[in-house]
Design an enzyme around this catalytic site. Structure first.
Site, short mmCIF file in Angstrom:
data_model
loop_
_atom_site.label_atom_id
_atom_site.label_comp_id
_atom_site.label_asym_id
_atom_site.label_seq_id
_atom_site.Cartn_x
_atom_site.Cartn_y
_atom_site.Cartn_z
N GLY A 46 4.04 12.16 -24.78
CA GLY A 46 4.13 10.91 -25.51
C GLY A 46 5.56 10.60 -25.90
N GLN A 51 11.80 6.96 -30.87
CA GLN A 51 12.48 8.03 -30.14
C GLN A 51 13.46 7.50 -29.11
OE1 GLN A 51 8.70 10.33 -29.25
NE2 GLN A 51 10.19 11.98 -29.55
N CYS A 89 8.52 18.74 -29.61
CA CYS A 89 8.89 17.34 -29.72
C CYS A 89 10.16 17.11 -28.92
CB CYS A 89 9.11 16.98 -31.20
SG CYS A 89 9.59 15.26 -31.47
N LEU A 90 10.19 16.01 -28.21
CA LEU A 90 11.39 15.66 -27.44
C LEU A 90 12.60 15.46 -28.35
CD1 LEU A 90 9.73 13.11 -25.01
CD2 LEU A 90 10.38 15.47 -24.50
N HIS A 131 0.71 13.00 -33.35
CA HIS A 131 2.15 13.22 -33.29
C HIS A 131 2.91 11.89 -33.20
CE1 HIS A 131 5.69 15.74 -31.96
NE2 HIS A 131 6.05 14.56 -31.47
N GLU A 132 2.49 11.02 -32.29
CA GLU A 132 3.21 9.76 -32.08
C GLU A 132 3.02 8.82 -33.28
OE1 GLU A 132 5.38 9.87 -29.82
OE2 GLU A 132 4.51 11.61 -28.82
N HIS A 135 5.46 9.79 -35.82
CA HIS A 135 6.79 9.23 -35.52
C HIS A 135 6.91 7.80 -36.03
CE1 HIS A 135 9.12 12.08 -33.24
NE2 HIS A 135 8.15 12.28 -32.35
#
Length: 163
Positions: A46, A51, A89-90, A131-132, A135
């Protein structure tokens, strides 16, 4: 469009609550194209708009080859007993920590045409939705770690080459 660079821990956009995308937003189509191109890279489940530096409520997902997006998502349902799952996480590259997540999650939102969209599932899809959405609410997954794990995570992040 193009794959966009991922913002890293410490960038203020990651700690800012994202704004809703208003109907007929002029950059919405380009944003969705960039989100989809950015999530198609191997190892990505995702990507939230923040991000890639855009403070708007949208994210893309890539779960078992199912690639899509959702605009103005709202967490509609979680169920099951929360359990620890290894999460990365990216925006915090190279690290995975045990994080409590519900085993099922469902979100509602819209697509580019304003048509209602619903995504949901168990396992990685449930984890990605939670998670997203975090964010988009200005939270990173490390914010939800238990205190001893979070202290260790912060120490490791501060010592990382990218921080």
């Amino acid at each position: 469009m193009t794959e966009r660079a991922i913002r890293l821990f410490g960038d203020p956009v990651l700690k800012t609550v994202s704004d809703p995308i208003r109907e007929a937003h002029p950059g919405a189509r380009a944003l969705v194209d960039d989100l989809l191109d950015s999530v198609r890279l191997p190892g990505r489940a995702g990507v939230a708009a923040c991000q890639i530096g855009v403070n708007l409520r949208a994210f893309s997902y890539n779960i078992d080859g199912d690639v899509g997006y959702i605009i103005n998502p709202v967490l509609a349902e979680v169920s099951g007993e929360p359990a620890l799952v290894e999460e990365g996480c990216l925006s915090v590259p190279g690290f995975y920590f045990p994080r409590s997540r519900y085993p099922y999650a469902r979100a509602t939102g819209v697509d580019l045409d304003g048509t209602p969209v619903e995504i949901g599932g168990e396992g990685l899809m449930a984890q990605a939705i939670q998670h997203e959405l975090d964010h988009l609410d200005g939270k990173l997954y490390i914010d939800g770690l238990d205190q001893p794990t979070k202290r260790e995570a912060m120490r490791l992040i501060r010592e990382s080459d990218w921080f």
